[in-house]
Design an enzyme around this catalytic site. Structure first.
Site, PDB file in Angstrom:
ATOM      1  N   TRP A   1     -29.311 -54.126  62.912  1.00 29.26           N
ATOM      2  CA  TRP A   1     -28.121 -53.309  62.621  1.00 29.26           C
ATOM      3  C   TRP A   1     -26.876 -53.931  63.246  1.00 29.26           C
ATOM      4  O   TRP A   1     -25.771 -53.787  62.715  1.00 29.26           O
ATOM      5  CB  TRP A   1     -28.330 -51.865  63.078  1.00 29.26           C
ATOM      6  CG  TRP A   1     -28.459 -51.644  64.565  1.00 29.26           C
ATOM      7  CD1 TRP A   1     -29.615 -51.576  65.275  1.00 29.26           C
ATOM      8  CD2 TRP A   1     -27.387 -51.458  65.507  1.00 29.26           C
ATOM      9  NE1 TRP A   1     -29.329 -51.356  66.604  1.00 29.26           N
ATOM     10  CE2 TRP A   1     -27.976 -51.285  66.781  1.00 29.26           C
ATOM     11  CE3 TRP A   1     -25.997 -51.429  65.411  1.00 29.26           C
ATOM     12  CZ2 TRP A   1     -27.218 -51.076  67.944  1.00 29.26           C
ATOM     13  CZ3 TRP A   1     -25.247 -51.220  66.565  1.00 29.26           C
ATOM     14  CH2 TRP A   1     -25.858 -51.052  67.810  1.00 29.26           C
TER      15      TRP A   1
ATOM     16  N   ASN B   1     -18.907 -43.761  51.551  1.00 27.73           N
ATOM     17  CA  ASN B   1     -19.901 -43.453  52.587  1.00 27.73           C
ATOM     18  C   ASN B   1     -21.343 -43.508  52.079  1.00 27.73           C
ATOM     19  O   ASN B   1     -22.222 -44.062  52.731  1.00 27.73           O
ATOM     20  CB  ASN B   1     -19.624 -42.077  53.189  1.00 27.73           C
ATOM     21  CG  ASN B   1     -20.590 -41.755  54.314  1.00 27.73           C
ATOM     22  OD1 ASN B   1     -20.672 -42.485  55.296  1.00 27.73           O
ATOM     23  ND2 ASN B   1     -21.352 -40.690  54.161  1.00 27.73           N
TER      24      ASN B   1
ATOM     25  N   TRP C   1     -36.774 -57.682  64.664  1.00 30.68           N
ATOM     26  CA  TRP C   1     -35.758 -58.018  63.648  1.00 30.68           C
ATOM     27  C   TRP C   1     -35.955 -59.460  63.196  1.00 30.68           C
ATOM     28  O   TRP C   1     -36.373 -60.319  63.979  1.00 30.68           O
ATOM     29  CB  TRP C   1     -34.342 -57.874  64.218  1.00 30.68           C
ATOM     30  CG  TRP C   1     -33.982 -56.497  64.685  1.00 30.68           C
ATOM     31  CD1 TRP C   1     -33.712 -56.131  65.961  1.00 30.68           C
ATOM     32  CD2 TRP C   1     -33.833 -55.311  63.898  1.00 30.68           C
ATOM     33  NE1 TRP C   1     -33.409 -54.791  66.029  1.00 30.68           N
ATOM     34  CE2 TRP C   1     -33.474 -54.256  64.772  1.00 30.68           C
ATOM     35  CE3 TRP C   1     -33.967 -55.020  62.539  1.00 30.68           C
ATOM     36  CZ2 TRP C   1     -33.252 -52.959  64.332  1.00 30.68           C
ATOM     37  CZ3 TRP C   1     -33.738 -53.718  62.105  1.00 30.68           C
ATOM     38  CH2 TRP C   1     -33.398 -52.707  62.992  1.00 30.68           C
TER      39      TRP C   1
HETATM   40  C1  LIG Z   1     -23.108 -48.019  58.104  1.00 29.50           C
HETATM   41  C2  LIG Z   1     -21.825 -47.234  58.200  1.00 29.50           C
HETATM   42  C3  LIG Z   1     -20.727 -47.773  58.850  1.00 29.50           C
HETATM   43  C4  LIG Z   1     -19.541 -47.030  58.975  1.00 29.50           C
HETATM   44  N1  LIG Z   1     -18.456 -47.597  59.603  1.00 29.50           N
HETATM   45  C5  LIG Z   1     -17.320 -46.877  59.735  1.00 29.50           C
HETATM   46  C6  LIG Z   1     -16.182 -47.436  60.385  1.00 29.50           C
HETATM   47  O1  LIG Z   1     -16.193 -48.571  60.891  1.00 29.50           O
HETATM   48  N2  LIG Z   1     -15.044 -46.686  60.446  1.00 29.50           N
HETATM   49  C7  LIG Z   1     -14.991 -45.415  59.928  1.00 29.50           C
HETATM   50  O2  LIG Z   1     -13.938 -44.777  60.020  1.00 29.50           O
HETATM   51  N3  LIG Z   1     -16.070 -44.856  59.335  1.00 29.50           N
HETATM   52  C8  LIG Z   1     -17.220 -45.537  59.218  1.00 29.50           C
HETATM   53  N4  LIG Z   1     -18.297 -44.970  58.588  1.00 29.50           N
HETATM   54  C9  LIG Z   1     -18.247 -43.536  58.222  1.00 29.50           C
HETATM   55  C10 LIG Z   1     -17.793 -43.202  56.800  1.00 29.50           C
HETATM   56  O3  LIG Z   1     -18.452 -43.989  55.856  1.00 29.50           O
HETATM   57  C11 LIG Z   1     -16.290 -43.365  56.621  1.00 29.50           C
HETATM   58  O4  LIG Z   1     -15.588 -42.739  57.646  1.00 29.50           O
HETATM   59  C12 LIG Z   1     -15.861 -42.737  55.282  1.00 29.50           C
HETATM   60  O5  LIG Z   1     -16.562 -43.323  54.218  1.00 29.50           O
HETATM   61  C13 LIG Z   1     -14.378 -42.932  55.111  1.00 29.50           C
HETATM   62  O6  LIG Z   1     -13.979 -42.473  53.872  1.00 29.50           O
HETATM   63  P1  LIG Z   1     -13.072 -41.179  53.722  1.00 29.50           P
HETATM   64  O7  LIG Z   1     -11.933 -41.270  54.670  1.00 29.50           O
HETATM   65  O8  LIG Z   1     -12.770 -41.039  52.290  1.00 29.50           O
HETATM   66  O9  LIG Z   1     -14.081 -40.053  54.208  1.00 29.50           O
HETATM   67  P2  LIG Z   1     -14.041 -38.474  53.994  1.00 29.50           P
HETATM   68  O10 LIG Z   1     -15.329 -38.085  53.380  1.00 29.50           O
HETATM   69  O11 LIG Z   1     -12.816 -38.044  53.324  1.00 29.50           O
HETATM   70  O12 LIG Z   1     -14.085 -37.925  55.494  1.00 29.50           O
HETATM   71  C14 LIG Z   1     -12.898 -37.636  56.247  1.00 29.50           C
HETATM   72  C15 LIG Z   1     -12.931 -38.373  57.563  1.00 29.50           C
HETATM   73  O13 LIG Z   1     -14.052 -37.969  58.334  1.00 29.50           O
HETATM   74  C16 LIG Z   1     -14.549 -39.074  59.094  1.00 29.50           C
HETATM   75  N5  LIG Z   1     -15.914 -39.365  58.654  1.00 29.50           N
HETATM   76  C17 LIG Z   1     -16.443 -39.202  57.431  1.00 29.50           C
HETATM   77  N6  LIG Z   1     -17.746 -39.555  57.431  1.00 29.50           N
HETATM   78  C18 LIG Z   1     -18.025 -39.953  58.687  1.00 29.50           C
HETATM   79  C19 LIG Z   1     -19.197 -40.444  59.322  1.00 29.50           C
HETATM   80  N7  LIG Z   1     -20.354 -40.583  58.664  1.00 29.50           N
HETATM   81  N8  LIG Z   1     -19.119 -40.790  60.619  1.00 29.50           N
HETATM   82  C20 LIG Z   1     -17.969 -40.662  61.319  1.00 29.50           C
HETATM   83  N9  LIG Z   1     -16.823 -40.192  60.775  1.00 29.50           N
HETATM   84  C21 LIG Z   1     -16.860 -39.851  59.474  1.00 29.50           C
HETATM   85  C22 LIG Z   1     -13.646 -40.258  58.781  1.00 29.50           C
HETATM   86  O14 LIG Z   1     -12.643 -40.336  59.771  1.00 29.50           O
HETATM   87  C23 LIG Z   1     -13.071 -39.875  57.433  1.00 29.50           C
HETATM   88  O15 LIG Z   1     -11.821 -40.465  57.175  1.00 29.50           O
HETATM   89  C24 LIG Z   1     -19.484 -45.716  58.434  1.00 29.50           C
HETATM   90  C25 LIG Z   1     -20.596 -45.196  57.764  1.00 29.50           C
HETATM   91  C26 LIG Z   1     -21.759 -45.939  57.643  1.00 29.50           C
HETATM   92  C27 LIG Z   1     -22.935 -45.341  56.930  1.00 29.50           C
END
Ligand SMILES: Cc1cc2nc3c(=O)[nH]c(=O)nc-3n(C[C@H](O)[C@H](O)[C@H](O)COP(=O)(O)OP(=O)(O)OC[C@H]3O[C@@H](n4cnc5c(N)ncnc54)[C@H](O)[C@@H]3O)c2cc1C
Length: 471
Positions: free
Chosen positions: A354, A336, A301
């Site tokens: 990361w 996301n 890194w």
């Molecule tokens: C680099 C990176 C960092 C992230 N950091 C976080 C974080 O700190 N906290 C966080 O809650 N999410 C994180 N996510 C996952 C995801 O991006 C978010 O949960 C999502 O964008 C939240 O938006 P939403 O509630 O509209 O999702 P929706 O698409 O409506 O999904 C519903 C729920 O599913 C869960 N979810 C969705 N996608 C993921 C995923 N890829 N991984 C785990 N759970 C998921 C969340 O609880 C979300 O609220 C991260 C993703 C990436 C790529």
């Protein structure tokens, strides 16, 4: 029952479907929230803003039921012991959390308190607790699909709990003033957050209801497009437990009368990814700090403060990356798809670790969550279990053109290039001088040149990641 009980609220800031609260309903209740000063994962500024507002909302809901939320800052064991001793408390109820520090802390608290009073803890934030699912060989799942199958095989998660009739404890107990905790931004930079969000249980349910009727019907198609209101935005509510995943799961199933179609499955799968993150955190407690694939310990890194800051401020010159980073800074949230693009850009185009990216996200996201953040950063970097392959390197221009074809999202967050034609909105450096001029764009002045060349950065990353595979 005469002796009061404490309900220790933690990341379950709601009254409905709250097992600790339901089980305490026969007692006169002392609702307590503690700001644990020793927690190594103190939430960042955006998440603290959320907590502040969520506690106000919880305080109000409890008040309507005749209960006074007690707020205390300090060592949880000492605080609980002090209240137990001075108010003759017989029982403490709480809902479990799964971060390694909290597990150790809570075990100690339970062991100590159980010598003199009763302690009961419950599951309120997961569909299935991490120790309940194992592979046939009795080891933890490390691949999402079989984990998801095993989760579905549980079929029905226990029924939802309505808000029980509650009795508040009438004695007088010292409570901090929330303002004194210093978690509300000073000076107040939170305007962008308050325009976007309504923290609290009521806000969570409003969000869910509007998502179910407006966005769920197109979720599997539109969830990747950042300018659409295509996802639920439930993540911060789920993090603080203002709504439970069981409530979300049941509501989705109710909406489709128990027969999920592609849209419902696609959404429930995301809820299951959240479960998988907690599952992995429990079984691999080093998830937030160490690459699960150990060959990445040797990864070369690069430490580059200047490039890290350009990424953080949304000044990389790649519009889709900059739009995401600016959206994050302004609203505490990022779509996301754009999280994946910006994270990939940091670890692959800039070769910055990361962990540095995860720390920034943790500090700025309203949904900052140790498990989800770490799982996803490791997924993007290719160093976790069941991750994206290291050779998948997003091209930020193509990603922008695919998921923001008319540049609506970029125009919103990178307004200095908003007048460029669609054709150049994701690659302004390729626009002819005339197009730049008539859009009022001066590269290097009003908008940065790309800080790295995509082709060269890709080749460098492939070489570095291939080397890591051979360690
Ligand atoms: C680099 C990176 C960092 C992230 N950091 C976080 C974080 O700190 N906290 C966080 O809650 N999410 C994180 N996510 C996952 C995801 O991006 C978010 O949960 C999502 O964008 C939240 O938006 P939403 O509630 O509209 O999702 P929706 O698409 O409506 O999904 C519903 C729920 O599913 C869960 N979810 C969705 N996608 C993921 C995923 N890829 N991984 C785990 N759970 C998921 C969340 O609880 C979300 O609220 C991260 C993703 C990436 C790529």
């Amino acid at each position: 029952m005469n002796a009061p009980a404490i309900v220790w609220f933690r990341r379950d800031l709601r009254l409905s479907d709250n097992p600790a609260l339901t089980h305490a309903a026969d007692f006169s209740i002392i609702p307590l929230f503690i700001w644990d000063e020793n927690d190594p994962h103190t939430p960042g500024g955006a998440s603290q803003w959320w907590l502040y507002n969520s506690l106000i909302s919880l305080q109000k809901s409890l008040k309507e039921k005749g209960l006074n939320l007690i707020l205390r800052r300090g060592n949880p064991l000492k605080i609980i012991q002090e209240i137990v001793a001075s108010h003759n408390v017989s029982t403490v109820f709480w809902n479990r959390c799964y971060e390694p520090y909290i597990i150790t802390r809570d075990q100690e608290i339970k062991e100590t308190l159980s010598r003199s009073i009763k302690c009961h803890s419950f599951n309120a934030s997961l569909l299935a607790e991490p120790w309940t699912l194992k592979t046939r060989s009795d080891s933890p799942y490390q691949v999402f699909n079989p984990f998801f199958k095993a989760l579905q095989a549980l079929e029905s998660f226990s029924p939802l709990l309505p808000i029980p009739p509650l009795k508040g404890y009438k004695g007088s107990i010292l409570s901090d003033c929330l303002e004194d905790w210093g978690i509300y931004p000073q000076p107040d930079w939170s305007q962008g957050l308050s325009q976007e969000w309504a923290p609290g249980e009521e806000g969570a349910h409003k969000n869910l209801t509007s998502f179910l009727s407006q966005a769920l019907p197109g979720y599997s198609v539109y969830r990747n497009f950042p300018d659409e209101r295509s996802t639920s935005k439930l993540s911060p509510y789920l993090h603080w437990g203002e709504i439970s995943p069981r409530q979300v799961w049941h509501s989705v199933l109710n909406t489709c009368l128990g027969e999920p179609s592609q849209n419902e499955w696609s959404f429930l799968k995301e809820i299951a990814w959240r479960e998988f993150a907690y599952y992995l955190l429990y079984h691999f407690p080093e998830l937030p700090t160490k690459s699960l694939r150990r060959q990445f310990d040797q990864f070369p890194w690069i430490k580059d403060k200047e490039y890290l800051q350009k990424w953080q401020k949304g000044m990389t010159g790649y519009p889709i990356v900059d739009a995401g980073m600016r959206e994050l800074w302004k609203t505490g949230w990022m779509h996301n798809r754009v999280r994946m693009i910006t994270a990939s850009f940091l670890v692959k185009h800039l070769l910055i670790s990361w962990q540095e990216g995860a720390a920034w996200f943790y500090d700025t996201l309203v949904d900052a969550d140790i498990a989800n953040n770490a799982l996803n950063w490791q997924w993007v970097a290719g160093c976790g279990v069941d991750s994206a392959p290291y050779f998948r390197i997003f091209n930020p221009v193509l990603q922008g053109q695919k998921f923001d074809p008319q540049g609506k999202y970029v125009r919103k967050w990178v307004p200095e290039i908003q007048l460029l034609p669609d054709q150049y909105i994701h690659n302004p450096w390729e626009a002819p001088t005339g197009a730049l001029k008539s859009a009022g764009v001066e590269l290097g002045k009003s908008h940065p040149f790309p800080i790295v060349d995509h082709k060269k950065a890709r080749a460098r990353a492939l070489e570095a990641f291939a080397t890591a595979q051979s360690f």
